[in-house]
Motif scaffolding. Sequence first.
Motif: not given
Length: 217
Positions: A101-108, A134-143, A160-171
Motif C-alpha cells: 500500500e506504500k508503493l508508488v511506481l515511477i516509469p523511466v 498489482l493495484k499500486i499507484e503510478k506517478s510521472a515525477l521524472i522528466k 555522465i549522461q544519466a546524471k544530466n538526463s533527468y529532471e524532477f517535476i513533482g511536488e
Amino acid sequence: MKKSIYEIILNSFAPDECYFCQKLGDPICEKCLESRCNFGNSLSRSNSVISKEFYLSKRSGELQKIVDEFKFQSKRQNAYYLAKLLSDFLLSNSEFIKNHEKLVLIPVPTLSNHIRERGLDHTELLARQLTKNLKIEKSALIKRMAKTTQRGKNFKTRQIQAKNSYEFIGEKLSKNKIYVILDDIRTTGATLNSIANLLHQNGAKEIWAFYLLQQEK
C-alpha cells in the motif's frame, strides 16, 4: 489478454509462436506461463540510495528475445506477458506484500524520438499493465531532459549522461511512501541511480527499483 482488432487480424494470418515451446497461438502459451513462475530475483543494497531491487532474470535466452522484440520491434503484446511474469513474482514476495500500500511506481521516461520511431512508449505501457496487475499507484515525477541514448555506451559515459538526463517535476515527496523506479534493463545502474538521487533530494526516504532484466557485465 484482450487484443486489438489489428492484432486479431494479424494473428489470423501470422499467429504468434510461444517463445519457449514454439506452440502456435500466444507469445507465451498458458502451459509455459504457468511453468515459468520461478523467474524472479531480489537484491538488498544497504549502502545504496536504492534499498531494494526486483527483476526477472539475467539478460539471456528467451526472456532477452521477449524484451528485445517488445522494446525494439514494437511487439506491444509482450508487455502483457512480461508484466504477468513480474507481477506473479512480486505477489509471492513477502517484502512486496508487506509494503504494497506504500508503493508508488515511477516509469523511466522514454526518449521522444524512440517513441516516434517504434510507435509506442514501452516503459509506460509496461507500467500501466503492472499497476493494473498489482493495484499500486503510478506517478510521472521524472522528466527526460537530454536526447542522448545509453545503448552501446561505456560505463563512464553512461554515468555522465544519466546524471544530466533527468529532471524532477513533482511536488515534495511523502516520507511515508516507497518510490519504485521502473526500467526495462539494468546495465550499469546509471539511470536508476540518477533518478533515485533526484527522488531522494526531493524528500523520498525509501526507494526501490523494478526492472525486467539484469545485463551481465
